[in-house]
Design a protein around this motif. Structure first.
Motif, PDB file in Angstrom:
ATOM      1  N   TRP A  77      19.237   0.282  -8.669  1.00 23.71           N
ATOM      2  CA  TRP A  77      18.914  -0.990  -9.302  1.00 23.71           C
ATOM      3  C   TRP A  77      20.183  -1.834  -9.384  1.00 23.71           C
ATOM      4  O   TRP A  77      21.257  -1.326  -9.712  1.00 23.71           O
ATOM      5  N   TYR A  78      20.030  -3.135  -9.120  1.00 20.61           N
ATOM      6  CA  TYR A  78      21.125  -4.078  -9.195  1.00 20.61           C
ATOM      7  C   TYR A  78      20.743  -5.228 -10.113  1.00 20.61           C
ATOM      8  O   TYR A  78      19.571  -5.616 -10.190  1.00 20.61           O
ATOM      9  N   GLN A  79      21.743  -5.794 -10.756  1.00 18.33           N
ATOM     10  CA  GLN A  79      21.575  -6.999 -11.557  1.00 18.33           C
ATOM     11  C   GLN A  79      22.300  -8.140 -10.848  1.00 18.33           C
ATOM     12  O   GLN A  79      23.414  -7.955 -10.357  1.00 18.33           O
ATOM     13  N   GLN A  80      21.686  -9.306 -10.803  1.00 19.85           N
ATOM     14  CA  GLN A  80      22.347 -10.465 -10.207  1.00 19.85           C
ATOM     15  C   GLN A  80      22.157 -11.690 -11.095  1.00 19.85           C
ATOM     16  O   GLN A  80      21.041 -12.027 -11.467  1.00 19.85           O
ATOM     17  N   LYS A  81      23.268 -12.328 -11.404  1.00 15.56           N
ATOM     18  CA  LYS A  81      23.240 -13.581 -12.157  1.00 15.56           C
ATOM     19  C   LYS A  81      23.490 -14.728 -11.191  1.00 15.56           C
ATOM     20  O   LYS A  81      24.095 -14.545 -10.128  1.00 15.56           O
ATOM     21  N   PRO A  82      23.034 -15.943 -11.542  1.00 18.35           N
ATOM     22  CA  PRO A  82      23.174 -17.091 -10.629  1.00 18.35           C
ATOM     23  C   PRO A  82      24.616 -17.300 -10.180  1.00 18.35           C
ATOM     24  O   PRO A  82      25.541 -17.281 -10.994  1.00 18.35           O
ATOM     25  N   GLY A  83      24.786 -17.455  -8.866  1.00 17.89           N
ATOM     26  CA  GLY A  83      26.106 -17.712  -8.317  1.00 17.89           C
ATOM     27  C   GLY A  83      27.006 -16.502  -8.221  1.00 17.89           C
ATOM     28  O   GLY A  83      28.182 -16.639  -7.864  1.00 17.89           O
ATOM     29  N   GLN A  84      26.482 -15.320  -8.545  1.00 16.86           N
ATOM     30  CA  GLN A  84      27.292 -14.108  -8.499  1.00 16.86           C
ATOM     31  C   GLN A  84      26.715 -13.101  -7.521  1.00 16.86           C
ATOM     32  O   GLN A  84      25.536 -13.149  -7.170  1.00 16.86           O
ATOM     33  N   ALA A  85      27.568 -12.182  -7.099  1.00 18.40           N
ATOM     34  CA  ALA A  85      27.104 -11.074  -6.283  1.00 18.40           C
ATOM     35  C   ALA A  85      26.313 -10.084  -7.135  1.00 18.40           C
ATOM     36  O   ALA A  85      26.507 -10.014  -8.359  1.00 18.40           O
ATOM     37  N   PRO A  86      25.434  -9.326  -6.525  1.00 20.18           N
ATOM     38  CA  PRO A  86      24.742  -8.263  -7.277  1.00 20.18           C
ATOM     39  C   PRO A  86      25.740  -7.243  -7.825  1.00 20.18           C
ATOM     40  O   PRO A  86      26.825  -7.052  -7.279  1.00 20.18           O
ATOM     41  N   ARG A  87      25.330  -6.592  -8.913  1.00 15.30           N
ATOM     42  CA  ARG A  87      26.134  -5.534  -9.529  1.00 15.30           C
ATOM     43  C   ARG A  87      25.288  -4.281  -9.623  1.00 15.30           C
ATOM     44  O   ARG A  87      24.145  -4.337 -10.110  1.00 15.30           O
ATOM     45  N   LEU A  88      25.841  -3.163  -9.180  1.00 14.35           N
ATOM     46  CA  LEU A  88      25.108  -1.903  -9.238  1.00 14.35           C
ATOM     47  C   LEU A  88      24.971  -1.437 -10.680  1.00 14.35           C
ATOM     48  O   LEU A  88      25.965  -1.314 -11.405  1.00 14.35           O
ATOM     49  N   LEU A  89      23.730  -1.178 -11.103  1.00 21.24           N
ATOM     50  CA  LEU A  89      23.463  -0.697 -12.457  1.00 21.24           C
ATOM     51  C   LEU A  89      23.167   0.802 -12.472  1.00 21.24           C
ATOM     52  O   LEU A  89      23.737   1.563 -13.237  1.00 21.24           O
ATOM     53  N   ILE A  90      22.208   1.184 -11.648  1.00 15.73           N
ATOM     54  CA  ILE A  90      21.657   2.544 -11.626  1.00 15.73           C
ATOM     55  C   ILE A  90      21.612   3.012 -10.177  1.00 15.73           C
ATOM     56  O   ILE A  90      21.229   2.244  -9.288  1.00 15.73           O
ATOM     57  N   TYR A  91      22.004   4.254  -9.916  1.00 13.65           N
ATOM     58  CA  TYR A  91      21.843   4.819  -8.583  1.00 13.65           C
ATOM     59  C   TYR A  91      21.199   6.190  -8.665  1.00 13.65           C
ATOM     60  O   TYR A  91      21.165   6.803  -9.748  1.00 13.65           O
ATOM     61  N   ASP A  92      20.687   6.632  -7.540  1.00 11.82           N
ATOM     62  CA  ASP A  92      19.938   7.889  -7.507  1.00 11.82           C
ATOM     63  C   ASP A  92      18.885   7.934  -8.615  1.00 11.82           C
ATOM     64  O   ASP A  92      18.692   8.953  -9.280  1.00 11.82           O
ATOM     65  N   ALA A  93      18.230   6.805  -8.804  1.00 12.61           N
ATOM     66  CA  ALA A  93      17.079   6.608  -9.700  1.00 12.61           C
ATOM     67  C   ALA A  93      17.420   6.590 -11.178  1.00 12.61           C
ATOM     68  O   ALA A  93      16.788   5.863 -11.944  1.00 12.61           O
ATOM     69  N   SER A  94      18.417   7.388 -11.602  1.00 13.14           N
ATOM     70  CA  SER A  94      18.607   7.516 -13.052  1.00 13.14           C
ATOM     71  C   SER A  94      20.058   7.611 -13.506  1.00 13.14           C
ATOM     72  O   SER A  94      20.297   7.784 -14.714  1.00 13.14           O
TER      73      SER A  94
END
Lengths: 107, 119
Positions: A35-52
């Motif tokens: 899962w990634y989070q992205q705010k306007p004008g920014q690159a995505p940021r990795l939040l969660i990997y390998d599901a959990s």
């Protein structure tokens, strides 16, 4: 190609509320999902990997669950900085794919 | 701290070749197990993986773009590059370079560069 379908497209919530986002895969991706989070004008940021597994520096209010074809990202209590777009992504096959995204907006 | 920086023309004419470079600093581009990739995002739309490459040169392409893609790496310059040929307006997007590191997902990203395809 593995298709990822995210729902809902938009989630309208107030600060302090719990957010639950869904990602469904067209075939099993085991737990090879991020899962990634992205705010306007920014690159995505990795939040969660390998599901959990939370990525480095990600607050504990973010949690991921699921395996196979159904996955969930939960934000236990929304902070003002959490209102953003969220994308899931699979690495089960080398043809990586992303979901269409969920926008979490302030109600 | 790892940093990635995209560079290249912001405007490309239809039918020409889009060329971008990603400069990697703060960490070695030759770390075993790391893959370096390109992801793009058309204005107002979602993310699309384009291609990835590892330090020894093994590459992986998005099948839908494969025939137009070239991805390469120059470890001596700590950079990797993307070439996309025969571009159309549909290739207009913000192009990001990113690292697929020990998480096996894209854990470090460049700031992105907007490429517009227009005559």
């Amino acid at each position: 190609e593995i298709v990822l379908t995210q729902s809902p497209a938009t989630l309208s919530l107030s600060p302090g509320e719990r957010a639950t986002l869904s990602c469904r895969a067209s075939q099993s991706v085991s737990t090879y999902l991020a899962w990634y989070q992205q705010k306007p004008g920014q690159a995505p940021r990795l939040l969660i990997y390998d599901a959990s597994t939370r990525a480095t520096g990600i607050p504990a209010r973010f949690s991921g669950s699921g395996s196979g074809t159904d996955f969930t990202l939960a934000i236990s209590s929304l902070e003002p900085e959490d209102f953003a777009f969220y994308y899931c992504q699979q690495r089960r096959s080398w043809a990586f794919t992303f979901g269409g995204g969920t926008k979490v907006e302030i109600k | 701290q790892l940093q990635l920086q995209e560079s290249g023309p912001g405007l490309v004419k239809p039918s020409e070749t889009l060329s971008l470079i990603c400069i990697v600093s703060g960490d070695s581009i030759s770390d075993s197990g790391d893959y370096w990739g390109w992801i793009r995002q058309p204005p107002g739309k979602g993310l699309e993986w384009i291609a990835s490459i590892e330090y020894a040169g093994r590459t992986y392409h998005n099948p839908s773009l494969d025939s137009r893609l070239t991805i390469s790496i120059d470890t001596s310059k700590s950079q990797f590059s993307l070439k996309l040929s025969s571009v159309t307006a549909a290739d207009t997007a913000v192009y990001y370079c990113a690292r697929r590191g020990e998480t096996n997902h894209f854990d470090s990203w460049g700031q992105g560069t907007l490429v517009t395809v227009s005559s």
